[in-house]
Each structure stands twice: as C-alpha cells, then as structure tokens.
Design a protein around this motif. Structure first.
Motif, PDB file in Angstrom:
ATOM      1  N   ALA A  93      -0.369   6.145  -1.099  1.00 43.01           N
ATOM      2  CA  ALA A  93      -1.750   6.397  -0.686  1.00 43.01           C
ATOM      3  C   ALA A  93      -2.767   5.573  -1.457  1.00 43.01           C
ATOM      4  N   THR A  94      -2.366   4.937  -2.546  1.00 43.65           N
ATOM      5  CA  THR A  94      -3.325   4.144  -3.306  1.00 43.65           C
ATOM      6  C   THR A  94      -3.447   2.723  -2.765  1.00 43.65           C
ATOM      7  N   SER A  95      -2.652   2.374  -1.765  1.00 42.49           N
ATOM      8  CA  SER A  95      -2.821   1.058  -1.139  1.00 42.49           C
ATOM      9  C   SER A  95      -4.145   1.039  -0.390  1.00 42.49           C
ATOM     10  N   ASP A 118       7.216   9.565  -6.650  1.00 39.75           N
ATOM     11  CA  ASP A 118       7.817   8.320  -7.132  1.00 39.75           C
ATOM     12  C   ASP A 118       9.021   8.011  -6.256  1.00 39.75           C
ATOM     13  N   ALA A 119       8.934   6.908  -5.541  1.00 41.24           N
ATOM     14  CA  ALA A 119      10.010   6.532  -4.620  1.00 41.24           C
ATOM     15  C   ALA A 119      11.323   6.323  -5.358  1.00 41.24           C
ATOM     16  N   GLY A 120      11.213   5.859  -6.598  1.00 41.08           N
ATOM     17  CA  GLY A 120      12.423   5.559  -7.352  1.00 41.08           C
ATOM     18  C   GLY A 120      13.166   6.794  -7.840  1.00 41.08           C
ATOM     19  N   GLY A 132       5.566   0.108  -1.450  1.00 41.09           N
ATOM     20  CA  GLY A 132       6.138  -1.225  -1.540  1.00 41.09           C
ATOM     21  C   GLY A 132       5.624  -1.939  -2.755  1.00 41.09           C
ATOM     22  N   THR A 133       6.384  -2.887  -3.231  1.00 40.08           N
ATOM     23  CA  THR A 133       5.941  -3.693  -4.368  1.00 40.08           C
ATOM     24  C   THR A 133       6.638  -5.044  -4.331  1.00 40.08           C
ATOM     25  N   MET A 134       5.938  -6.047  -4.794  1.00 41.92           N
ATOM     26  CA  MET A 134       6.522  -7.387  -4.902  1.00 41.92           C
ATOM     27  C   MET A 134       7.294  -7.510  -6.221  1.00 41.92           C
ATOM     28  N   ARG A 155      14.764  -0.638  -4.900  1.00 42.35           N
ATOM     29  CA  ARG A 155      14.554   0.813  -4.990  1.00 42.35           C
ATOM     30  C   ARG A 155      13.215   1.225  -4.400  1.00 42.35           C
ATOM     31  N   SER A 156      12.166   0.501  -4.789  1.00 47.08           N
ATOM     32  CA  SER A 156      10.835   0.893  -4.304  1.00 47.08           C
ATOM     33  C   SER A 156      10.654   0.593  -2.832  1.00 47.08           C
ATOM     34  N   ASN A 157      11.087  -0.586  -2.415  1.00 48.33           N
ATOM     35  CA  ASN A 157      10.808  -1.002  -1.039  1.00 48.33           C
ATOM     36  C   ASN A 157      11.819  -0.458  -0.032  1.00 48.33           C
ATOM     37  N   TYR A 158      13.050  -0.215  -0.490  1.00 45.75           N
ATOM     38  CA  TYR A 158      14.071   0.194   0.469  1.00 45.75           C
ATOM     39  C   TYR A 158      14.671   1.568   0.169  1.00 45.75           C
ATOM     40  N   VAL A 184      13.825 -11.602  -2.264  1.00 47.16           N
ATOM     41  CA  VAL A 184      14.353 -10.298  -2.705  1.00 47.16           C
ATOM     42  C   VAL A 184      13.496  -9.194  -2.074  1.00 47.16           C
ATOM     43  N   TYR A 185      12.186  -9.366  -2.213  1.00 44.74           N
ATOM     44  CA  TYR A 185      11.244  -8.462  -1.547  1.00 44.74           C
ATOM     45  C   TYR A 185      11.487  -8.473  -0.045  1.00 44.74           C
ATOM     46  N   GLY A 186      11.570  -9.691   0.521  1.00 49.16           N
ATOM     47  CA  GLY A 186      11.751  -9.833   1.967  1.00 49.16           C
ATOM     48  C   GLY A 186      13.018  -9.151   2.456  1.00 49.16           C
ATOM     49  N   LYS A 233       4.614  -3.996  10.784  1.00 50.49           N
ATOM     50  CA  LYS A 233       4.808  -5.215   9.988  1.00 50.49           C
ATOM     51  C   LYS A 233       3.499  -5.960   9.782  1.00 50.49           C
ATOM     52  N   PRO A 234       2.856  -5.774   8.610  1.00 54.17           N
ATOM     53  CA  PRO A 234       1.628  -6.539   8.364  1.00 54.17           C
ATOM     54  C   PRO A 234       1.945  -7.998   8.050  1.00 54.17           C
ATOM     55  N   GLY A 235       0.980  -8.852   8.401  1.00 52.90           N
ATOM     56  CA  GLY A 235       1.004 -10.239   7.918  1.00 52.90           C
ATOM     57  C   GLY A 235       0.272 -10.253   6.595  1.00 52.90           C
ATOM     58  N   PHE A 236      -0.653 -11.202   6.401  1.00 57.17           N
ATOM     59  CA  PHE A 236      -1.428 -11.190   5.162  1.00 57.17           C
ATOM     60  C   PHE A 236      -2.569 -10.183   5.267  1.00 57.17           C
ATOM     61  N   VAL A 237      -2.632  -9.291   4.302  1.00 57.97           N
ATOM     62  CA  VAL A 237      -3.728  -8.330   4.264  1.00 57.97           C
ATOM     63  C   VAL A 237      -4.424  -8.478   2.909  1.00 57.97           C
ATOM     64  N   ASP A 238      -5.737  -8.336   2.913  1.00 59.29           N
ATOM     65  CA  ASP A 238      -6.545  -8.596   1.727  1.00 59.29           C
ATOM     66  C   ASP A 238      -6.418  -7.479   0.684  1.00 59.29           C
ATOM     67  N   THR A 239      -5.311  -7.458  -0.015  1.00 62.28           N
ATOM     68  CA  THR A 239      -5.110  -6.501  -1.107  1.00 62.28           C
ATOM     69  C   THR A 239      -4.677  -7.301  -2.341  1.00 62.28           C
ATOM     70  N   ALA A 240      -4.399  -6.584  -3.416  1.00 65.47           N
ATOM     71  CA  ALA A 240      -3.995  -7.268  -4.644  1.00 65.47           C
ATOM     72  C   ALA A 240      -2.756  -8.142  -4.430  1.00 65.47           C
ATOM     73  N   MET A 241      -1.932  -7.803  -3.416  1.00 62.15           N
ATOM     74  CA  MET A 241      -0.721  -8.591  -3.154  1.00 62.15           C
ATOM     75  C   MET A 241      -1.035 -10.026  -2.748  1.00 62.15           C
ATOM     76  N   THR A 242      -2.171 -10.224  -2.079  1.00 58.67           N
ATOM     77  CA  THR A 242      -2.511 -11.566  -1.601  1.00 58.67           C
ATOM     78  C   THR A 242      -3.711 -12.160  -2.319  1.00 58.67           C
TER      79      THR A 242
HETATM   80  N1  LIG Z   1      -0.863  -7.054   1.390  1.00 56.35           N
HETATM   81  C1  LIG Z   1      -0.106  -7.706   2.220  1.00 56.35           C
HETATM   82  O1  LIG Z   1      -0.441  -8.833   2.593  1.00 56.35           O
HETATM   83  C2  LIG Z   1       1.138  -7.077   2.799  1.00 56.35           C
HETATM   84  C3  LIG Z   1       1.832  -7.802   3.756  1.00 56.35           C
HETATM   85  C4  LIG Z   1       2.956  -7.228   4.325  1.00 56.35           C
HETATM   86  C5  LIG Z   1       3.382  -5.983   3.927  1.00 56.35           C
HETATM   87  N2  LIG Z   1       2.696  -5.299   2.982  1.00 56.35           N
HETATM   88  C6  LIG Z   1       3.201  -3.963   2.618  1.00 56.35           C
HETATM   89  O2  LIG Z   1       2.168  -3.014   2.847  1.00 56.35           O
HETATM   90  C7  LIG Z   1       2.287  -1.932   1.927  1.00 56.35           C
HETATM   91  C8  LIG Z   1       0.978  -1.739   1.203  1.00 56.35           C
HETATM   92  O3  LIG Z   1       0.729  -2.895   0.445  1.00 56.35           O
HETATM   93  P1  LIG Z   1      -0.590  -3.279  -0.347  1.00 56.35           P
HETATM   94  O4  LIG Z   1      -0.798  -4.710  -0.145  1.00 56.35           O
HETATM   95  O5  LIG Z   1      -1.641  -2.345  -0.011  1.00 56.35           O
HETATM   96  O6  LIG Z   1      -0.099  -3.132  -1.833  1.00 56.35           O
HETATM   97  P2  LIG Z   1      -0.434  -2.097  -2.988  1.00 56.35           P
HETATM   98  O7  LIG Z   1      -1.884  -1.907  -3.097  1.00 56.35           O
HETATM   99  O8  LIG Z   1       0.327  -2.536  -4.168  1.00 56.35           O
HETATM  100  O9  LIG Z   1       0.175  -0.731  -2.443  1.00 56.35           O
HETATM  101  C9  LIG Z   1       1.495  -0.398  -2.612  1.00 56.35           C
HETATM  102  C10 LIG Z   1       1.625   1.107  -2.554  1.00 56.35           C
HETATM  103  O10 LIG Z   1       2.989   1.451  -2.781  1.00 56.35           O
HETATM  104  C11 LIG Z   1       3.047   2.449  -3.778  1.00 56.35           C
HETATM  105  N3  LIG Z   1       4.275   2.339  -4.533  1.00 56.35           N
HETATM  106  C12 LIG Z   1       4.863   1.227  -5.025  1.00 56.35           C
HETATM  107  N4  LIG Z   1       5.966   1.554  -5.677  1.00 56.35           N
HETATM  108  C13 LIG Z   1       6.097   2.909  -5.596  1.00 56.35           C
HETATM  109  C14 LIG Z   1       7.020   3.844  -6.077  1.00 56.35           C
HETATM  110  N5  LIG Z   1       8.089   3.480  -6.793  1.00 56.35           N
HETATM  111  N6  LIG Z   1       6.824   5.144  -5.800  1.00 56.35           N
HETATM  112  C15 LIG Z   1       5.762   5.556  -5.103  1.00 56.35           C
HETATM  113  N7  LIG Z   1       4.837   4.716  -4.625  1.00 56.35           N
HETATM  114  C16 LIG Z   1       5.007   3.402  -4.868  1.00 56.35           C
HETATM  115  C17 LIG Z   1       1.845   2.219  -4.637  1.00 56.35           C
HETATM  116  O11 LIG Z   1       1.478   3.437  -5.247  1.00 56.35           O
HETATM  117  P3  LIG Z   1       1.347   3.690  -6.851  1.00 56.35           P
HETATM  118  O12 LIG Z   1       1.421   2.376  -7.526  1.00 56.35           O
HETATM  119  O13 LIG Z   1       0.010   4.355  -6.972  1.00 56.35           O
HETATM  120  O14 LIG Z   1       2.441   4.594  -7.170  1.00 56.35           O
HETATM  121  C18 LIG Z   1       0.810   1.794  -3.609  1.00 56.35           C
HETATM  122  O15 LIG Z   1       0.207   2.928  -3.055  1.00 56.35           O
HETATM  123  C19 LIG Z   1       3.426  -2.308   1.008  1.00 56.35           C
HETATM  124  O16 LIG Z   1       4.589  -1.682   1.445  1.00 56.35           O
HETATM  125  C20 LIG Z   1       3.560  -3.799   1.171  1.00 56.35           C
HETATM  126  O17 LIG Z   1       4.849  -4.236   0.901  1.00 56.35           O
HETATM  127  C21 LIG Z   1       1.592  -5.833   2.405  1.00 56.35           C
END
Ligand SMILES: NC(=O)c1ccc[n+]([C@@H]2O[C@H](COP(=O)([O-])OP(=O)(O)OC[C@H]3O[C@@H](n4cnc5c(N)ncnc54)[C@H](OP(=O)(O)O)[C@@H]3O)[C@@H](O)[C@H]2O)c1
Ligand SMILES: Cc1cc2nc3c(=O)[nH]c(=O)nc-3n(C[C@H](O)[C@H](O)[C@H](O)COP(=O)(O)OP(=O)(O)OC[C@H]3O[C@@H](n4cnc5c(N)ncnc54)[C@H](O)[C@@H]3O)c2cc1C
Lengths: 448, 277
Positions: free
Chosen positions: B42-44, B92-94, B121-123, B140-143, B182-184, B212-221
């Motif tokens: 939910a913090t995404s 915690d997904a893990g 998800g996490t990179m 663990r986190s992503n899958y 690895v993420y992919g 399936k998102p493409g590029f989204v304006d978050t910390a990941m990109t």
């Molecule tokens: N941004 C992009 O361009 C993009 C593109 C394609 C797909 N995605 C996918 O979209 C989703 C959201 O991404 P975002 O860009 O918004 O990244 P983000 O801000 O890093 O959000 C990732 C979210 O996953 C949670 N998370 C990660 N590891 C976790 C764990 N072990 N247990 C519980 N929660 C966990 C985080 O929560 P806490 O850290 O608060 O626990 C956070 O809420 C992700 O799955 C990402 O892979 C993003």
C-alpha cells in the motif's frame, strides 16, 4: 536519504535564473529524517527567483508528502504534511465550510512554502501573515533532528523558520487553523482611481476598507495619470440563500501552450491589455458577487502563464515601504519603470498591517508594490539596482521569495533581524547543510 | 460473458494502441459500494491512486505493507478526504508463516473480503544480480511471498465463490533483459502463476487479473536514464481500480506497452541476445 536523484534544469516561477540541481522526491515521511549536505526543500516552485534553487546541490521536492493527518470538524484545525497544496486544502475543505485564513495570489503553493516565505494575502492588514494561523510545525533539522516548534515550544526556531526560506530545516508537517466561511461567494466592489494619490487614499480609507483589499495598477499610465488603478475590496458573503457557486478547481482552466517569442510582451501589447482591463473593471462600481477562484486567484486560470514572458523569463520586484515614505517611493518606482519602458503586465499595490515576529518575514507595516518585469539582461539588472536604491532610501525591503538580484549589502540593510536569525541557524544547522542559491548569493553564511 | 474491449487478445494490436482510452464496462467484477478490498504494497504511489479511486466509490479498504507508520498516514488521509472506512496493518511478503494469521486479521477488520490487489515488488539492490542470496530476496518479495498470500486469498474466494484478485507484475516479466532479468524472471513467473490461477478459478466465479505496468513515475524509475513515456502513478492506480471492477484479464498500462511488448517478444532470440537492453 538514500533516494534516487534526478539531475535537471530548474527555475522558480519567473524562469530566471535557470540552474542545474539534483532533485530528490521522497514518497515516505521517514525519508526526511536524514538530511544530507547541500540540500534545500522545495514545494511547488512558485517563488519567483532563486529561493527554491540550489545550483549544483540537491533539492528535496516535497509534493508527494501531501497527506492529511487530522481534521477537527468543529474547530477547523487541519494537520497535514507540508507538501499539501493550498489548492487541495480549498478543494477539500471549502465544501465543508472552511477556507484558508490567509492565501497568496496563487493557490498552487505548498503549506511548507507558505510558511518558509511567510506568505501574505489581501487581508494582511486584518489577519497578518500565514504564520499567524499556524499552531505548530514539525521540523527536520540537521543538528537537532526532528522537532516540534510553535510560538510556545522552541519559539525562536519557529520564528526563524517562518520566512526562513527553507534554510532552518525541512518542514514535514504542520497544524493550521482554517477560517469558517458560510458561502462560496465573495462580494466585491471596484473603485477606479484616476492616479496614485486616489489609490493610496482608497487603500487607507476606513470607509472603503474591507477584509480583503488590493489595488491593481496600470503602470503604463504616465504623467498626471501615473498610478491609475482599480481598487478592489471584497468580503465573504454570509447569507445562505445565494445561488450555488462553482466549487474551486484544483487545475487551471487553460494552459499557455508554449514559450511566447520574447518580443510579444512589449509595451504596446501590455498597454492594450491594461487599457481594456482598466475600462472593463473600472465599470463595475456596484458590489457584485464573485466566486472564490476569480477573486483570489485570477492568474491561476491560465496554467504556465509565466511562459508569456518568453525564454528569458521575468523577475518580480516586490517591495514594502513604511507609511511615511510609501507614496513617494511607489511613485518613484513607477516613474522608473515607465522611463525604462519596462512593460509590467502586473502591478499590484497592497496595504500591509503590522509586522509579525518572523525574523526574515517580509511584511512590515506600510504599502507593498509588486511589479513583473521581463528579464532583458544588464538593462534589467540596472533597473533593479535603481529600484533597490529607492526602497533603501525609503526604509523599505524587498521580498526574498520573489527576489533574484538583491545584493548582500542591501539585504543586510533591509533585514535588520538577520543576526538574530543567524543565531538560530547556528543552533539548528551549524554546518550549513541546508543551502540555497539565494543563501549563497546573499552570502548569508558569512555573517551579519 | 465477454470482457470489455481494452487489451482483448483477439484484436489487431495497432488498432488497440491507437484507440482513445475508455472506461471498461463492468463484468463480473466488483460492484462499487460496500465491497471491501485489501491492498498489499500500500505504500507504493500506485497504491495511492488505487485507494483513492476505491475511496471515491465508498469502498472499505485495508492497507498493508512493512511500513506501518506510512500506512497509518495514508489511511488517515483517505479517511479525511473521502470519509471511508480504512484499516491498516503490517504485512511482510517474505514472512510466509505470518500470511494466514494476517488474512484472518484482515477478514476480522473488514467483515468480509471481495477483492485483493498486490503491488508488492522490489528491484532489490541489483535486479540482475548473480548472488543467490540477493536473488532469493528479489524472488521472495516479487514471487514467492505474493504467491503465498494471493494463494490464501484465492482459497477464501474459491470457497465464497466470489472475489477478484489483481496481481501487479511487470512488462519486465515478458522477456528477460540483461539489465533486470532476476527481477524480470520473478515478475514473469508471477504472470504465469496468475494465468494458471485464473484458469483454476474461472469456473468458481473468481476473477483474476494480471496487471503489467510499463514505466511509472515512482522511485523505481525516478532519475533513471532510458525511461520513456513514464505514466503517472495515480492514473496507474485508477486503472487498477477499473481492473477490479471489470475489463480484460491481462492489462498493460499504459496500453501502448502491449504493442511494444508484442514487438519485443517477436524479436528472434539470435538478434535479441546481441542487443543492449
Ligand atoms: N514503477 C514502475 O515503473 C513499475 C513498472 C512495472 C512494474 N512495477 C511494479 O509495480 C509495483 C509497485 O511499484 P512501485 O514502482 O510503486 O514501487 P514501490 O514504491 O517500491 O512499491 C513497492 C511496494 O511493494 C511493497 N513491498 C516490497 N517488498 C515487500 C515485502 N517483502 N513485503 C511487503 N511489501 C513489500 C512495498 O512496501 P513496504 O516497503 O512499505 O513494505 C511497496 O508498497 C511493484 O510490484 C513493481 O514491481 C513498477
Ligand atoms: C502568481 C503568484 C502569486 C503570488 N502571490 C503572492 C502573494 O500574494 N503573497 C505572497 O506572500 N506570496 C505570493 N507569491 C509567492 C509564493 O506564495 C511563495 O513564493 C511561496 O513560498 C511558494 O510556495 P511553493 O510551495 O511553491 O514553494 P517554493 O517556491 O518551491 O519554495 C519557496 C521557499 O520555501 C521553501 N520551502 C518549500 N517547502 C518547504 C518545506 N517543506 N520546508 C521548509 N522550507 C520549504 C523553499 O526552500 C524556498 O525557500 C505568489 C506567487 C505566484 C506565482
């Protein structure tokens, strides 16, 4: 903060100067607790000059930290993160009967920016600055960590942060006392003023006074007509049986699509605009109803209106002069820009009430004139120097959140409480981790 | 019933990419109103867009991630802006063991559960790491963690014969690239798992969506070179809310990514392996 950095060219609203900064954009409140060296907080970049820039350093963009944390429906106290915009506050709380106690001429500013520049509105003579309505702030400082400051708790840090241009810490959250309003309507009266003297008379006339007052000056009028203006007075309507008003919008109506070629805004086009504006609005002599947006934020209707000044951008010159010297000083300034043929699209004259306790807060008792001047290089710089001389002579000061040119000496002469402010800076940030292009231009680090 | 016509598999791709966006019709998805939804991750910033859209239609929400303090701030913001019921809690997904009790807590708070969206998800530090321990964390986190919690939700929905599951994977899961494989691969595995789950739950009236998102304006990109057409996270979140309420089984967001990925998937491996991606 281990956040990704985006390198980009950044400017304030005046689009001059443009500087390279590394921007960080925290998503989580916890990200604020580690401030790295050479950092500056930034809101929506609505300050005009270089107060939200940090050339070669880092800028922390606060706009995603805009969560509302508490709202007391009976007392109207809002607790929110500093990245929340005034536009959102109005959009969410006006329908519930609460409005901003003080608002600048644009609603696209953040709560944090409103404190850091201690903004004033058209009601300064009655309500004071924005800070007068802030109950407390949560401040992240480099030396003292996370602090709650208020007029009672750490008052000296609170009053150094108010108007402190982001240099005492990052404001994370705050409590703001909203103002109850019983309708979405304003009742407005326009009085035309033939020349400057009548404008001053209207601004100081208790008969014409209202909670919100401002005079819009056609600064291309010369000679006997110098200072020709429209005095606008407004208050909130309280009756319940009014027609439904348009709710405030959080997005502009139209967008200026591209940079206008620099020559577009010459004295001819501005004269034409001002002439039409004066005739149209001067005609509205009887009180009329106005929605909030057109009354408080007429410029917000056009998104990116700053593009009309072209690539080179513009500067806003805002000064305040004490009542005794204001008339002569304002007249001299208008004569200067008239002589320089520096077309000012916007010239606004307001009356300000007594100064607040903020060390570097701009408003002091008197009259404030704001001019938008297209930036034309050395010619403009010379004009600004002449304007500074007028203001210094009159014992006035220039608003830092608009400024891009003031010299370190003039700054010290205009802000006598700077030394006091430095005392707090030494306490909260002795290493000067927080810096800005403005703080370096004014050589603030070198002392009083 | 036939799904709304966004991203439908049998359509010519070019046409799909050019058509202006349209709100999908509602098909056996959630109806707005009292349909509680659990948001994992939910913090995404995308989750904020999703939660906003749900709150606007008055749906009770449960926000969960490892950062409870952040979830609490997001929850009060939603409550004050929209006047909806919002709960939050630690997830915690893990920590696989915690998942069943966690779901119990959620059910107790919300009273019932109609939908779940996982944005977890996490990179990682390096999404192309060859270090098995670092890779394990990413997987663990992503899958694995997502499979575990969504599996638990699936059982619940299967037994109530109702519910919607949205799993957020990534276009990065459509083909392995040297910069993030690895993420992919974890995202790709999740896409395959969701496809199988959809197949299993189809007859049980449970909807499963792969988002399936493409590029989204978050910390990941943010600030990363080589990103383009970066979408707003609020809009991406709104699209997730639509996906809960109806629409295609597989959503590319923004939609042009469907076309881009179709092209990328059709590049022959002998050419692809030499490309700098
Ligand atoms: N941004 C992009 O361009 C993009 C593109 C394609 C797909 N995605 C996918 O979209 C989703 C959201 O991404 P975002 O860009 O918004 O990244 P983000 O801000 O890093 O959000 C990732 C979210 O996953 C949670 N998370 C990660 N590891 C976790 C764990 N072990 N247990 C519980 N929660 C966990 C985080 O929560 P806490 O850290 O608060 O626990 C956070 O809420 C992700 O799955 C990402 O892979 C993003
Ligand atoms: C059309 C227009 C009309 C205006 N009218 C008025 C007016 O009537 N009265 C008036 O007083 N001003 C007015 N202003 C100026 C504007 O209100 C101020 O410059 C305000 O500070 C801008 O806020 P911002 O969020 O955009 O901040 P920015 O411009 O991004 O930053 C301004 C300063 O605030 C600091 N800052 C920002 N956020 C934080 C934070 N969270 N913590 C600590 N420091 C922070 C920055 O470091 C910087 O020094 C006007 C501006 C425009 C464009």
């Amino acid at each position: 903060m281990v956040l990704p950095v985006r390198e980009c060219e950044l400017s304030g609203w005046g689009r001059h100067p443009v500087q390279r900064c590394g921007v960080l954009r925290p998503d989580r409140y916890g990200d604020l607790s580690r401030i790295e060296a050479d950092t500056l907080p930034r809101g929506l970049g609505r300050s005009y000059g270089d107060s939200s820039l940090n050339q070669g350093g880092r800028v922390v963009e606060m706009t995603r930290l805009n969560r509302i944390l508490e709202f007391d429906e009976t007392l109207g106290i809002l607790v929110a993160e500093a990245g929340l915009s005034l536009a959102e506050v109005a959009e969410i709380f006006l329908p519930r009967g609460w409005f901003l106690p003080v608002t600048p001429g644009t609603k696209f500013v953040t709560l944090g920016g409103a404190i850091a520049s201690d903004v004033h509105g058209k009601n300064h003579h009655g309500e004071g600055c924005f800070s007068a309505h802030v109950a407390w702030i949560e401040l992240f400082t480099p030396a003292l960590g996370r602090l709650t400051c208020s007029p009672e708790e750490h008052p000296e840090i609170f009053w150094a942060t108010v108007g402190g241009q982001g240099l005492t810490g990052i404001i994370g959250a705050m409590a703001l006392q909203l103002k109850p309003v019983s309708s979405l309507w304003m009742e407005v009266t326009h009085h035309p003023a033939r020349e400057l003297e009548s404008a001053f008379n209207l601004l100081s006339d208790p008969e014409a006074d209202a909670p919100y007052t401002v005079a819009w000056i056609d600064c291309l009028a010369k000679g006997r007509e110098l200072g020709r203006s429209i005095f606008m007075a407004g208050h909130h309507r309280t009756e319940k049986n009014l027609p439904p008003a348009k709710a405030p919008r959080s997005k502009p109506l139209i967008q200026a699509p591209f940079n206008f070629p620099s020559g577009c805004l010459n004295s001819l086009t501005v004269r034409a605009f001002n002439g039409v504006y004066y005739r149209r609005n001067g005609r509205k002599r009887f009180p009329f109803l106005s929605a909030m947006d057109p009354f408080f934020y007429p410029l917000d209707m056009v998104g990116h209106w700053n593009r009309i000044y072209g690539r080179r951008g513009f500067v806003q010159y805002q000064s305040v002069l004490p009542p005794g010297t204001a008339f002569e000083g304002v007249k001299a300034q208008l004569e200067e820009i008239s002589a320089a043929e520096a077309a000012s699209f916007l010239a606004v004259l307001k009356r300000l009430g007594a100064a607040g306790p903020g060390h570097l807060s701009f408003p002091t008792e008197g009259y404030t004139l704001a001019l938008d001047l297209p930036y034309r290089g050395p010619e403009t710089e010379a004009l600004l120097k002449r304007l500074d001389a007028i203001v210094l002579k009159g014992g006035g000061r220039v608003n830092l959140c608009k400024d891009a040119h003031l010299s370190p000496e003039s700054f010290r002469a205009m802000y006598p409480r700077f030394e006091e402010w430095l005392g707090v800076k030494a306490q909260v940030d002795p290493e000067w981790m927080l810096q800005s292009s403005l703080s370096r231009r004014l050589r603030m680090k070198e002392g009083a | 019933m036939k799904g709304p016509d966004v991203n439908e598999g049998d359509r010519p791709l070019a046409k799909l990419a050019l058509r202006p966006p349209r709100a999908p019709r509602v098909v056996s998805g959630l109806s707005p109103g009292n349909t509680p939804v659990l948001i994992l991750g939910a913090t995404s910033p995308m989750a904020r867009g999703l939660a906003t859209a749900l709150a606007q239609s008055g749906q009770p929400i449960y926000l969960a991630s490892r950062d409870v303090e952040e979830c609490a701030r997001l929850a009060s913001d939603l409550r004050i802006r929209h006047g909806v019921t919002v709960f939050h809690g630690h997830f915690d997904a893990g920590d696989l063991e915690s998942h069943l009790p966690f779901l119990g807590t959620v059910l107790e708070a919300l009273g019932s559960l109609e939908g779940v969206v996982s944005l977890v998800g996490t990179m990682g530090e390096d999404p192309a790491t060859l270090d098995p321990f670092k890779a394990e964390q990413i997987i663990r986190s992503n899958y694995l963690g997502v499979v575990s919690i969504l599996g638990a939700c699936a059982q619940h929905f299967e037994s109530q014969r109702r519910g919607v599951i949205v799993g957020v994977t990534s276009v990065a899961g459509d083909r392995g690239r040297q910069s993030n494989f690895v993420y992919g691969s974890a995202k790709g595995a999740l896409s395959i798992w969701l496809s199988g789950l959809r197949n299993r739950l189809h007859s049980k009236d449970v909807r499963v969506v792969t988002f399936k998102p493409g590029f989204v304006d978050t910390a990941m990109t943010y600030g990363k070179p080589g990103t383009f057409c970066v979408a707003s996270p609020m809009a991406a979140g709104r699209a997730m809310a639509w996906a809960l309420h109806g629409g295609p089984d597989i959503v590319y967001y923004p939609r042009m990514w469907r076309l881009i990925m179709a092209i990328i998937q059709h590049i022959p491996e002998r050419v692809f392996k030499g490309m700098k991606l």
